[in-house]
Write an enzyme that holds these catalytic residues in place. Structure first.
Site, short mmCIF file in Angstrom:
data_model
loop_
_atom_site.label_atom_id
_atom_site.label_comp_id
_atom_site.label_asym_id
_atom_site.label_seq_id
_atom_site.Cartn_x
_atom_site.Cartn_y
_atom_site.Cartn_z
N TYR A 106 -6.43 -3.31 12.92
CA TYR A 106 -7.31 -2.24 12.44
C TYR A 106 -8.75 -2.40 12.92
O TYR A 106 -9.69 -2.04 12.19
CB TYR A 106 -7.23 -2.17 10.91
CG TYR A 106 -5.90 -1.57 10.49
CD1 TYR A 106 -5.71 -0.20 10.52
CD2 TYR A 106 -4.82 -2.38 10.15
CE1 TYR A 106 -4.49 0.36 10.19
CE2 TYR A 106 -3.59 -1.84 9.82
CZ TYR A 106 -3.44 -0.46 9.84
OH TYR A 106 -2.22 0.10 9.53
N GLU A 162 3.37 -8.28 7.28
CA GLU A 162 2.08 -8.92 6.98
C GLU A 162 2.15 -10.02 5.93
O GLU A 162 1.39 -10.02 4.96
CB GLU A 162 1.06 -7.87 6.56
CG GLU A 162 0.79 -6.85 7.65
CD GLU A 162 -0.42 -5.97 7.38
OE1 GLU A 162 -0.87 -5.90 6.22
OE2 GLU A 162 -0.92 -5.37 8.33
N ASP A 222 0.82 -1.21 0.00
CA ASP A 222 0.00 0.00 0.00
C ASP A 222 0.86 1.27 0.00
O ASP A 222 0.68 2.14 0.84
CB ASP A 222 -0.89 -0.07 1.25
CG ASP A 222 -1.86 1.09 1.37
OD1 ASP A 222 -2.34 1.56 0.33
OD2 ASP A 222 -2.11 1.53 2.51
N GLU A 276 1.25 -1.46 14.00
CA GLU A 276 0.32 -0.62 13.24
C GLU A 276 -1.02 -0.62 13.95
O GLU A 276 -1.51 -1.67 14.37
CB GLU A 276 0.11 -1.14 11.81
CG GLU A 276 1.28 -0.94 10.88
CD GLU A 276 1.00 -1.37 9.43
OE1 GLU A 276 -0.17 -1.41 9.02
OE2 GLU A 276 2.00 -1.67 8.73
C1 GCB Z 1 -1.39 -2.44 6.62
C2 GCB Z 1 -0.10 -2.35 5.92
C3 GCB Z 1 0.25 -0.93 5.53
C4 GCB Z 1 -0.99 -0.23 5.00
C5 GCB Z 1 -2.02 -0.19 6.10
C6 GCB Z 1 -3.31 0.48 5.67
O1 GCB Z 1 -1.70 -3.37 7.29
O2 GCB Z 1 0.95 -2.94 6.61
O3 GCB Z 1 1.26 -0.96 4.56
O4 GCB Z 1 -0.71 1.04 4.51
O5 GCB Z 1 -2.33 -1.47 6.49
O6 GCB Z 1 -3.47 1.68 5.85
O7 GCB Z 1 -4.18 -0.21 5.13
#
Ligand code: GCB
Length: 591
Positions: A468, A413, A162, A504
């Protein structure tokens, strides 16, 4: 691998500036002998810099294939009878370099340095033409992986990570010279024996028969320890340790001397004395528990993309200081060497990551719009694994002496819930430990690799979680997200006894978008989501770190989930704070 330095016996010439540049969409450069001179339509392009956003041209922005760079350099006359080396700090993702039309080096991987001894080809007192073909294509056998799709409109690069596939020569290029007999590598490992700092060293030298190695450790110009021989130990009583917030460095002077004690070669390195250790679920630096506060970051800025840029670097570190961060992860590739040196000097702790991002079919669906099997003969296979191993070796060879680096992160990931993933990662973890046994090894675990599914976490020392809840899952429902997160964490703590770092967590927010209830995409929601994660973290002793995704907004490939890039930054791409930045400043200021 030693970074080029100006020392008593060494000298560098910077090749930074405007180079001639031509895209090669038809792949005709080699046959057309562009290494003997770029075609007439060549234009100027800054080095370092990504070329993609330099002009409002889709051909440049979305180029797939090689791009050629060319410059000339004056080789100083006094470099007679010396070793002369051409060095690239990086070229993304693959490069072949030529000197006056002769190929001198090729390199795979976009974020680590490579060099060639060009002494046979250049003549001191004359100029030399340097040409480089830089290839931005990703394949199943590159790190990171991707594939090129042929479409009626031409080739399109697909990838499963991403961030935008910026390409070019992103970091400085040097022509440097050393004596013919020279120091080729230095490895430093530090330890503590009570209050005494122990600095173990190993020196590799070339063309150095009959020469002796001398090593001295200096503290503010004063010698505090010395030793002789290619390997040995320096002891510093009452050593001032390197630690978070205290980037205390000693100068290590390494010399090759002849029998008259004349210095033949001299290399200078700044080192920090510190220890790193995992103890159960604690992460210890110098024996003290350390809590990571900071960010996943990117080398990303408007216009110049992934250019190594001192101004952005100094500003970003100043913002980290303002907000109370003590660490960051080099998501998702090794950053410029200047960044690690800066972190060393400022006592900022670094999780150092390879470019192995997107080894995951689940992400292929979302980001690449394709379905595939992650590990198979046709996709990520034994050859990819070899390239990945080489990427690990190159990362460690470059960064092993930086006190700021406390963890090697070998992938972001990946698929980690299949027997194939275990087969793929087991040898890579061994490879990492073999290259450096002094630092913990980790990978960033993907949301779908829950505690009941993951099959590789026990190979590692630290568990890094990218989560997330409240964004990609339980979207907009922070109480459901909180329950889910807490439940998952409880299951992890039952399964593993190791430090847990949230590498993250975060939410997109469009700067200036507000709402009283604050739904997804507002600044309020981003801040409330972070607060929710913090509440949960504080209930678990095993959580020893929080790296918000992301420091600043960054460019990505287009997609329906991206509004002109990824907006999870707590700063905008221009580094203006959102509400979340103030929230973090309050929390981290107090912790
Ligand atoms: C993730 C990735 C990261 C993305 C992020 C997102 O899990 O490791 O590279 O930018 O999510 O914002 O979706």
């Amino acid at each position: 691998m030693l970074a080029p330095r100006d020392t008593l016996t060494r000298e560098r010439r910077s090749l930074v500036g405007l180079w001639r540049f031509a895209l090669d969409p038809e792949g005709e450069g080699r046959e057309g002998r562009w290494f003997d001179g770029l075609p007439a339509h060549a234009r100027e392009m800054p080095v370092p810099g990504s070329y993609n956003d330099m002009a409002p041209e889709p051909e440049l922005h979305d180029h797939v294939g090689e791009a050629w760079y060319e410059t000339t350099v004056q080789v100083p006359r006094h470099w007679q009878d010396r070793r002369i080396v051409l060095r690239f700090e990086s070229a993304t993702h693959r490069a072949e370099a030529y000197v006056d039309g002769t190929p001198v080096v090729s390199h795979e991987g976009g974020y680590t340095p490579f060099e060639a001894d060009v002494g046979e080809l250049v003549r001191p007192g004359h100029s030399a033409r340097i040409t480089v073909a830089v290839d931005n294509r990703l394949s199943w056998q590159s790190i990171p992986p991707g594939f090129v799709e042929q479409t009626p409109d031409g080739p399109r690069q697909r990838y499963f990570h991403d961030f935008f596939n910026y390409a070019g020569i992103h970091r400085p290029v040097w022509l440097y010279s050393t004596p013919l007999a020279h120091i080729a590598d230095v490895t430093v490992k530090t330890d503590l024996a009570g209050g005494t700092g122990v600095v173990g060293y190993e020196v590799e030298a070339e063309n150095a028969d009959g020469l002796e190695v001398h090593v001295a450790l200096l503290d503010g110009g004063e010698e505090v320890a010395r030793a002789g021989g290619r390997a040995g130990e320096l002891r510093v009583e009452g050593a001032h340790l390197w630690g978070p917030g205290d980037g205390y460095l000693y100068d290590l002077a390494v010399e090759l001397r002849d029998e008259d004690r004349t210095v033949v070669d001299h290399y200078a390195l700044q080192i920090g004395i510190r220890t790193v250790e995992v103890d159960g679920s604690r992460f210890l630096i110098n024996g003290e528990p350390f809590y990571f506060k900071g960010f996943g970051m990117h080398e990303d800025a408007p216009v110049a993309g992934k250019r190594q840029d001192d101004a952005w670097m100094v500003h970003d570190f100043a913002l980290m200081d303002w907000i109370g961060a003590n660490s960051f992860r080099t998501s998702h590739y090794p950053y410029a060497e200047a960044v690690l040196e800066y972190a060393d000097r400022h006592g900022i702790v670094v999780i150092d990551e390879t470019a192995a991002v997107g080894l995951n079919a689940a992400l292929g669906g979302v980001l690449g719009g394709v379905s595939f099997e992650t590990f198979s003969e046709e996709t990520i296979n034994a050859e990819t694994q070899q390239v990945h191993a080489q990427a690990i070796r190159e990362l460690i060879a470059r960064d092993k002496n930086h006190p700021c680096v406390v963890i090697w992160s070998i992938a972001n990931e990946p698929e980690s819930w299949t027997p194939e993933s275990r087969k793929y990662f087991e040898p890579l973890v061994a490879e990492t430990r073999n290259a450096d046994a002094t630092r913990p090894v980790a990978y960033a675990n993907f949301m779908q690799a829950t505690p009941d599914r993951d099959q590789i976490c026990d190979l590692f020392d630290v568990l890094m979680l990218n989560r997330y809840q409240g964004w990609y899952a339980q979207t907009g429902d922070l109480s459901a997200a909180e329950r889910n997160l807490e439940e998952e964490l409880r299951a992890w703590v039952e399964r593993v006894e190791m430090p847990l770092i949230f590498s993250e967590y975060g939410a997109d927010a469009v700067a200036g978008l507000h709402g009283i209830e604050g739904g997804p995409w507002t600044e309020e929601y981003q801040a409330r989501l972070l607060e929710m994660f913090h509440r949960v973290f504080d209930r678990f002793d095993a959580v020893v770190g929080e790296h918000v995704w992301h420091f600043a907004e960054f460019a990505t490939a287009v997609g329906v989930m991206r509004v002109d890039g990824n907006k999870k930054g707590v700063f905008t791409r221009e580094r203006r704070p959102k509400a979340a930045a103030h929230l973090l400043r309050r929390r981290w200021g107090e912790r």
